[in-house]
Design an enzyme around this catalytic site. Structure first.
Site, short mmCIF file in Angstrom:
data_model
loop_
_atom_site.label_atom_id
_atom_site.label_comp_id
_atom_site.label_asym_id
_atom_site.label_seq_id
_atom_site.Cartn_x
_atom_site.Cartn_y
_atom_site.Cartn_z
N SER A 10 12.73 -83.47 -20.77
CA SER A 10 14.20 -83.09 -22.13
C SER A 10 14.83 -81.89 -21.82
O SER A 10 14.56 -80.55 -20.87
CB SER A 10 13.23 -83.43 -23.06
N HIS A 134 7.23 -61.28 -42.64
CA HIS A 134 6.12 -60.63 -41.85
C HIS A 134 5.52 -61.33 -42.94
O HIS A 134 5.17 -61.87 -43.64
CB HIS A 134 6.36 -59.49 -42.54
#
Ligand SMILES: CC(C)(COP(=O)(O)OP(=O)(O)OC[C@H]1O[C@@H](n2cnc3c(N)ncnc32)[C@H](O)[C@@H]1OP(=O)(O)O)[C@@H](O)C(=O)NCCC(=O)NCCS
Length: 205
Positions: A10, A134
Site C-alpha cells: 500500500s 513522557h
C-alpha cells in the site's frame, strides 16, 4: 547487501520502505497476498503464497506495512511463528528519548517524538510528526497517526488507532480496541471499546 521484506503493498508500505532505505537496506521487496501489481515505486511486489518461505530462508529481515491492527498482528505473528526476523524501524529524523522501550515490529516515522519513560509495544506505528509524551504506556499494534499527540502519562490498550490530528490529554487511559477519529480530543478515560469522535470525544459505535 542488507535485505528487507515489507509485508503489504500500500501507500503506507512506500513510507516504510523509505525508512528502510534510511536504515541502510539496499534490497527491498514488498510481499502481498494475491498482488495485483508487479512493482510499487521502484521495488518489486512478490506473492506471499509462493515467495514468503524463500525470503525467510534467505534471511531477509521483515516488517509489516499494514495499517489495520488486527491484520498487522496476524501477519506479524505468522512471521514470528515461521522463525522470520521481524525488526523495528526508526526513521533517523525521529527523536526518541534515551530510555524509551520499543517492541518488535514497531515503525517510527520521520518527525515523530517519543519522550522519556514511555513504553511502546509490538507492531505499533508512530506516524509522521506524531508525538508521544513522557511516561506513556502504549500497547501492542497501536497506530498513532500522522500529527496526533498524546500528553504525559497516557495509557493506550492494544489495537487502538488514534486518528490523524487527534489529541489525548494527560493522565488518561484508553482501553484496548478503540478508534479515536481524526481531530478528536480525548479528555476523559475511555473504558469501553469503540469509535469516538469530536471535541470532546464521544462514542458513536
Ligand atoms: C472515526 C472514523 C473511523 C469513522 O469512520 P466511519 O465509521 O466510516 O464513520 P462515517 O464516515 O460513516 O461517519 C459517521 C458520522 O460521523 C462523522 N464523522 C466521522 N469521522 C469524524 C471525525 N473524525 N470527526 C467528526 N465527525 C466525524 C461523519 O461526518 C458522519 O456524520 P453524519 O452521520 O452526520 O453524516 C473516521 O471518520 C476517521 O476519523 N478515521 C481516521 C482516519 C485517519 O486518521 N487516517 C489517517 C491515517 S495516518
Amino acid at each position: 547487501m542488507k535485505s528487507i521484506a515489507i509485508m503489504g503493498a500500500s501507500g503506507h508500505c512506500k513510507v516504510v520502505a523509505e525508512i528502510a532505505l534510511e536504515n541502510g537496506y539496499d534490497n527491498i521487496v514488498f510481499v502481498d497476498l494475491n498482488p495485483t501489481i508487479d512493482m510499487l515505486g521502484e521495488y518489486p511486489v512478490a506473492d506471499e503464497d509462493t515467495d514468503l518461505e524463500n525470503f525467510i530462508n534467505e534471511k531477509y529481515d521483515f516488517i509489516v506495512g499494514i495499517g489495520d491492527a488486527k491484520i498487522r498482528r496476524k501477519v506479524q505473528e505468522k512471521l514470528l511463528s515461521k522463525g522470520a526476523n521481524v525488526v523495528t524501524l526508526i526513521h533517523p529524523a525521529a527523536a526518541i528519548a534515551y530510555d524509551v522501550s520499543i517492541g518488535t515490529g514497531t515503525v517510527i516515522m520521520a518527525g515523530a517524538v517519543v519522550n522519556p519513560g514511555t513504553k511502546i509495544g509490538d507492531g505499533c506505528i508512530i506516524n509522521t510528526c506524531a508525538s508521544v509524551d513522557h511516561d506513556n504506556t502504549i500497547g501492542d499494534y497501536v497506530h498513532i497517526s500522522v500529527g496526533s499527540h498524546t500528553a504525559g502519562t497516557v495509557a493506550m490498550g492494544d489495537n487502538c488507532w488514534l486518528g490523524i490530528g487527534a489529541v489525548v490529554s494527560n493522565n488518561l487511559s484508553i482501553c484496548a480496541d478503540c478508534t479515536i477519529g481524526a481531530g478528536a480530543v480525548v479528555v476523559k478515560n475511555i473504558i469501553k471499546p469503540g469509535t469516538y469522535i469530536g471535541v470532546p470525544a464521544r462514542k458513536i459505535d
